[in-house]
Every structure is written in C-alpha cells, then in structure tokens.
Design a protein around this motif. Structure first.
Motif, short mmCIF file in Angstrom:
data_model
loop_
_atom_site.label_atom_id
_atom_site.label_comp_id
_atom_site.label_asym_id
_atom_site.label_seq_id
_atom_site.Cartn_x
_atom_site.Cartn_y
_atom_site.Cartn_z
N PRO A 257 79.96 3.20 55.79
CA PRO A 257 79.59 4.54 55.34
C PRO A 257 80.83 5.43 55.15
O PRO A 257 81.75 5.38 55.97
CB PRO A 257 78.76 5.11 56.48
N VAL A 259 82.44 8.88 55.55
CA VAL A 259 82.13 10.02 56.42
C VAL A 259 82.96 11.26 56.09
O VAL A 259 82.62 12.36 56.53
CB VAL A 259 82.29 9.66 57.92
N ALA A 260 84.02 11.09 55.34
CA ALA A 260 84.80 12.27 54.95
C ALA A 260 85.64 11.93 53.72
O ALA A 260 85.98 10.77 53.50
CB ALA A 260 85.71 12.74 56.09
N ILE A 261 85.95 12.96 52.96
CA ILE A 261 86.76 12.78 51.75
C ILE A 261 87.86 13.83 51.77
O ILE A 261 87.60 15.01 52.02
CB ILE A 261 85.86 12.93 50.49
N ILE A 269 87.61 8.64 54.16
CA ILE A 269 87.52 8.18 55.56
C ILE A 269 86.18 7.46 55.72
O ILE A 269 85.12 8.00 55.40
CB ILE A 269 87.61 9.36 56.55
N ILE A 270 86.26 6.23 56.21
CA ILE A 270 85.04 5.44 56.42
C ILE A 270 84.81 5.21 57.91
O ILE A 270 85.74 5.25 58.72
CB ILE A 270 85.09 4.07 55.69
N PHE A 271 83.54 5.00 58.23
CA PHE A 271 83.15 4.50 59.56
C PHE A 271 83.34 2.99 59.45
O PHE A 271 82.55 2.30 58.81
CB PHE A 271 81.69 4.91 59.81
N HIS A 318 87.66 4.35 62.81
CA HIS A 318 87.92 4.95 61.50
C HIS A 318 88.72 4.01 60.61
O HIS A 318 89.64 3.36 61.09
CB HIS A 318 88.80 6.20 61.62
N VAL A 333 80.39 11.61 50.28
CA VAL A 333 80.11 11.43 51.71
C VAL A 333 78.66 10.99 51.88
O VAL A 333 77.76 11.52 51.22
CB VAL A 333 80.37 12.74 52.49
N GLY A 334 78.45 9.99 52.73
CA GLY A 334 77.10 9.50 52.98
C GLY A 334 76.82 8.19 52.25
O GLY A 334 75.94 7.44 52.63
N GLU A 335 77.60 7.92 51.18
CA GLU A 335 77.45 6.64 50.47
C GLU A 335 78.13 5.51 51.26
O GLU A 335 78.91 5.76 52.17
CB GLU A 335 78.11 6.73 49.09
N PHE B 83 83.30 11.96 65.99
CA PHE B 83 83.47 11.17 64.77
C PHE B 83 82.72 11.89 63.67
O PHE B 83 81.54 12.22 63.83
CB PHE B 83 82.85 9.77 64.99
N SER B 84 83.38 12.12 62.53
CA SER B 84 82.75 12.82 61.40
C SER B 84 81.34 12.30 61.23
O SER B 84 81.12 11.11 61.07
CB SER B 84 83.52 12.53 60.11
N VAL B 85 80.39 13.19 61.21
CA VAL B 85 78.98 12.79 61.26
C VAL B 85 78.63 11.81 60.13
O VAL B 85 79.03 11.99 58.98
CB VAL B 85 78.06 14.04 61.23
N ASN B 86 77.91 10.76 60.50
CA ASN B 86 77.46 9.76 59.54
C ASN B 86 76.04 10.11 59.12
O ASN B 86 75.09 9.95 59.89
CB ASN B 86 77.52 8.37 60.20
N LEU B 87 75.90 10.60 57.89
CA LEU B 87 74.59 11.09 57.40
C LEU B 87 73.50 10.02 57.48
O LEU B 87 72.32 10.34 57.54
CB LEU B 87 74.73 11.57 55.95
N ASN B 88 73.92 8.77 57.47
CA ASN B 88 72.94 7.67 57.50
C ASN B 88 72.33 7.44 58.87
O ASN B 88 71.46 6.61 59.02
CB ASN B 88 73.61 6.38 57.01
N GLU B 107 83.23 18.56 58.98
CA GLU B 107 84.44 19.02 58.30
C GLU B 107 84.18 19.28 56.83
O GLU B 107 85.05 19.77 56.12
CB GLU B 107 85.57 17.99 58.45
N ARG B 135 94.07 11.79 59.60
CA ARG B 135 92.93 10.89 59.57
C ARG B 135 91.75 11.74 59.12
O ARG B 135 91.55 11.92 57.93
CB ARG B 135 92.71 10.24 60.94
#
Lengths: 359, 359
Positions: A257, A259-261, A269-271, A318, A333-335, B83-88, B107, B135
């Motif tokens: 996922p 989580v931030a751009i 930034i990916i999980f 991360h 974000v979210g994709e 951790f930046s929230v994961n919308l999923n 963020e 990051r």
C-alpha cells in the motif's frame, strides 16, 4: 489484482506462471534421466508443494530439520537436508529417519563419530563438496581427506553413503548465460572427476548439484544425477540480473500500500520494509543500492513492463520508492503498487502469514 | 548458557540487563515530566511488554495495525501506530478505536477526507514531521501546508489532533555522543518552532520524538512531551557503532550452532543466516561489510569481550565467520557461539519462534 481486496503488504504468487516453470524444469531433467529434487526452502508452503507433486516430483530438498519435519508431516517421504548436519538436532534426525527416507550432509570426519553415537536409524549421507562458493564443503582437489571421510562413513552401519553434493553458489556472481554455463562446466568437471575417482569403490555413487542459475540455463546436465533448484519457482530481481530468467518469468511480487507521497522529492512511501523483504539489496550503476523494482498492478496480476520506479531505501516497515514523473503522477495514497523483490526466498519466509495465490 | 540445552539458532535475551535499561530510561523521562511511550516493534513479545508495565509504562508505540491488535489483546489500551495511516486498514482502526485509545499518523491533506468517511470512532492524530530523515512526514519549514492540514483535521469530529511527531532516523548516521546530541538539538529546534507557531491555537499540542540514539545520549529532553525509543531494550551492533551504548549494554544475541570448520580459510560455518538475522549489514574499514560480531557463550550468558571474530557473509541459513587463530582454535563443530546482531529489531521479528529469556 486491482479487483482483489488487499489491505496490507501481501506476497502475490502467480500459480500458472509458477507451474509452467515447474513443468519445464521437470521435463528438462527427466528427459535426461536426472531427478528433480527441488529445494523447498524457497516457498515453505504445503499448497505449492502439491504443485510439484502433481507434476511428478517425489523427492525434495530442505535446509533445516524443522523444514524437513514440516514437509514430512505433509506426506513427503524422501527428503535431503542440504545443510551440514547440526549435531544438536540428532533427536529430530532420529524421529525423521524413523518415518521417511532422510539424507543429511557430512563434510567433517570428526563429526562422524559423535553423530554415529547419537543416531538410532539409517540415514543417507551426501558428502558436500565446495566447488567454488567457499561456504561449506570439502575441496574437490583434496581427495585424500575425502577418501578418509568416505572410509570412515563406510565403517558405520547407520550412515549410508549416497554420493557427492555441491551447491555452486558462485553462479550467483555470474552475469549472462555464457558465464553461468562456464560455472556449470567448471563445477561439473570437479564433480565428475570425483565420481571417476571414487565411483569404482562406490558403484551407486550419485552426483547432486543444481543452483537456480545453472539449472535454468544449461540444456545438457552432463552426468549429474539429481538437481536441486529452488528459487526458479518464483525467480526474482537477482535472478533477472544474473540472467537466469526473463523479467516476465518472475512469478511472485509483493503488493504494497502507498501511505505517503512526497512531491518535492518525487518519492512514494510504501508500507513494505525489512520485515517483509529482508534487507537483501542489489547495486547497479544507475540506481546504486536498491531493494526492489516497482511494477504496476493490473486486473490479472501485474504488468511486467519496467516503470523506472524502484525501492531506494527500506527501514523496518517503510519502503522509499524513487519514481520517474510518468509513474509518480499516476500514483495516489491508498493504492497498491507491486514490488519485484531482490530475493524471493527471503520474502516467502517473512510473508508466510500474508500470501495470496492468483491465476 | 553452556548449561542450557540449545539445539538450533536461538535469540537469547538477558532479562536483567534489559530491565535495567527500561528502568533507567523510564526514570530519566519521568524525572523531566516526559512520557515514555516505548516502541514495541523491537520485541513484539507479551512477556517483555510486562517488564515495561511493571516499571510503570502505560502507553506504547507500534508500527502496524496488526501489532496494535496484538498488544491491545494483551491489555495495552493506549497505543500509537507510528506509521502513516494505511487507508486500506480502516476496519482494523475502527475495531481498535472502539476498545482502546488509539493514535494514528497523518501527513497528507487528501487522506483526511477518505479517512473520515471510513472512521466510526474518534482517534487521536499526530501529524508527522520530517526533521531530516527524509522518509515520511511534512517539512517543518512548510508551515503553510501544516497549517492547512491542521485546519482540515479540526473540521473533523473523528480526528482529534494531539500534536507533532517525528522520528529522527538521521541520528543513525551520527557517530559518537557529540554528533547524536547535535541531531537532537536540530530536530528539537524544528519541533519547538512548530509548537511555538501552532501552540496558541492548539493548547494541548504535544511533541512526540525519540529514536534510540538520541534518547540514550541526551540528558535534557528540552520540552519534548513523550519519547518513543524501542531498540534500547536490546541495543545491537549498529547502536554500539553509532555510540548510543556500550557493548556491555547489548542485552540480546543469537546463539548459533557451529556446523563446519574450514581450517585452510580459518572460517567457521554456523547455522544462522538471513532467515535468522535479516540481511542488515554494517561496514568498517577493517572488516568490510559484515553481519554481526561473534562472542563466546559463558555459564551466565555471554562474554562481552571482543573475540575478533565476525560474520563475514550470510546466505539463507548459513553464516560464515572469520576468526583470528586465538578464537578459531578453541571452537569445535557442535558447539554454540554467540552473535551480536547488527539490528536486533529485525532479529526479534524473525526469531519469534526461537527466543530464550535468561537471568
């Protein structure tokens, strides 16, 4: 894949692509009278084990007693633990060898006595030969030590000498088919010389070899009796760079996922970090050190085309993705995005609890 | 330790040493009115959680929804998912926030709308600030974007703004106390400026910071409201090299069985590889890239003295140890040696099934 409901980093395995590779490897081996004894450390998964079984595979390789126990429980009854025997796990070896055909590795004459005292049943023994990787195994030129070890093994009624085994991990330093072929020729020269020297005393002596790069590339197995590739079922970025496979043949990725751009740095930034990928990395002149290539997910899995995006850094959870504008601008974000991992075996081990099989 | 029966690679945690460090960190924080909200990603272990609870810790940090669920189940009811929230994973957030005090990180202004639609309960929100690690998080100089985000959050009846949070991971690039102190001063300057700017509008605004290097070294926390170190409970070779701790303060190692000895190369092969350690490495001029320092096991644990031996290479299950003659000559196949890992958090994650607590 975009249709699937994913919520967290997920190891996605393409079943059809994987089975195609198992079938091709099985055919190539059996056509030459070579046994395919695939290394199951790559996947450590019962369901994937059945894919091999359905193709005709009956014998497997693992790298620990625990893994042998795991697969023995699922009905596999011919297992080689391709790892210098751990004297502290004699109990597990005894339990396994009471139920299945078990092979272990030996390379040290001093181990034979301690081991024999602890064993309760017969076990097959391969003597490990170091054909150039410089990890475990005896020097193939040191036939005196090898001969002494074989003699010692012969005096035991528990240890049944099966043959010589090598893992030519130095094929991982090759680049391109010609270099991989050269590694194969070199280690088979070593192995065949040993067979010539000891084959008269041990008529049923077998040669076991086979890392993924050489098994993928060579067409003629030249007298090897069994091959033990593991990684080929998935492949990964390392294998693409070595030249063992094409990018399209990689059959497992990690969906992560976003989580931030970060527009100012053009980074995503990916999980997805070290607890999902391990910290295996590759280095290329363009990217420097990096931890995976980014692909786009599609309805049926993932697109194999290069996006130019890659994981440039990884901490515990991360991942930092560097992306060209063409890719960066399409991501929200979210994709989810896909990451072709550097080393799929380590990912499969870490992602046991979060794996999805598609197609 | 030599008295204990070990059979395979085992993560050995010294309880007394660990609790001493928890107590010292808790005292240093509370004496200054700072809340210790330790990061539990380091250990991910209920029993170790109780060590913190018994010292007085009531609030914790984790890095994923799953980890929050895991510790909520054990009775922890004040958890920040740093951790930046994961919308999923909104379902998990809703389930958690129905039971415990949950804080999440934001963020991105665009995330707020999607998130609000999905939330069913109130959650605390920290806005992540990137004080130099590059990051996740917003640039502290970009007070316009930060202000807009706070305004947007304020319009929500589900999102309760708590304050600013930073993870100054760039402290990991420091060497020695002076450099670590400098990183702390720099990020606290950034954070305090933000508090000054937004503190009048948000009176209860808190500052959350605290990586292991700075929390270990600084004596004056200068206005931070809570600290979130995690790794300090174990420390590791990386922290020793940074200068966060002394070698004697490392309270967790991996005990690995010796499976082969190569006299000609003066190398020891251990059962202990990437599936036990991850592939985190360090580089020094003397050793080049390496994966851990080797110590000797003793009756009460392990000896802290340097042996000069270190893990020079690692594959999936094998480690290759380079050892000086003084150490090499004492080691036999079947014995265990200790390895101080490069990054204990990754080891703890991999060794969940093979951990032993001593002392």
């Amino acid at each position: 894949m975009k249709d699937l409901t994913l919520s967290k980093p997920t190891f996605i395995i393409d079943k059809k692509k994987s089975i195609d590779k198992i079938e091709a490897m099985f055919k190539k081996a059996t056509r030459q009278g070579v046994q395919l004894r695939p290394h199951f450390k790559t996947h450590q998964n019962y369901e994937i084990g059945t894919w091999f079984r359905e193709v005709g595979v009956r014998a497997i390789t693992v790298s620990s007693c625990e893994m042998a126990e795991y697969f023995a429980f699922d009905g596999w009854n011919d297992i080689t633990i391709a790892f210098s025997v751990n004297l502290n796990e004699a109990d597990k070896i005894n339990s396994l060898s009471s139920r299945i055909n078990l092979n272990i590795l030996l390379e040290d004459i001093e181990v034979v006595t301690s081991l024999e005292e602890k064993l309760t049943n017969k076990v097959g023994v391969f003597v490990e030969i170091d054909t150039g990787y410089k990890r475990a195994g005896l020097n193939p030129a040191d036939t005196e030590t090898i001969g002494q070890l074989l003699k010692k093994i012969s005096t035991s009624d528990k240890l049944i000498f099966k043959g010589f085994l090598t893992f030519a991990g130095h094929s991982y330093f090759a680049q391109g088919e010609a270099e991989i072929q050269r590694v194969f020729n070199q280690y088979m020269d070593d192995m065949l010389r040993l067979k010539e020297k000891f084959g008269r005393a041990f008529l049923s002596l077998k040669l076991s070899a086979g890392d993924t790069p050489t098994c993928s590339i060579v067409s003629n197995f030249r007298g090897v009796d069994e091959i033990r590739p593991g990684n080929f079922i998935f492949y990964d970025l390392m294998q693409v760079l070595i030249g063992s496979c094409k990018r399209e043949q990689v059959s497992a990725i990690v969906a992560c996922p976003v989580v931030a751009i970060h527009k100012e740095r053009q980074e995503i930034i990916i999980f997805g970090g070290a607890v999902h990928f391990s910290k295996e990395m590759l280095t290329t002149p363009e990217k420097g050190a990096f931890y995976g290539d980014v692909v786009e997910l599609s309805g049926k899995g993932w697109k194999t085309e290069e996006t130019g995006a890659y994981v440039s850094w990884m901490s515990q959870e991360h991942g930092v993705v560097k992306a060209p504008a063409s890719f960066f601008e399409r991501i929200k974000v979210g994709e989810f995005i896909g990451v072709i991992p550097v080393h799929s075996c380590l990912v499969a081990n870490l992602m046991k609890g979060s794996t999805l099989i598609i197609n």
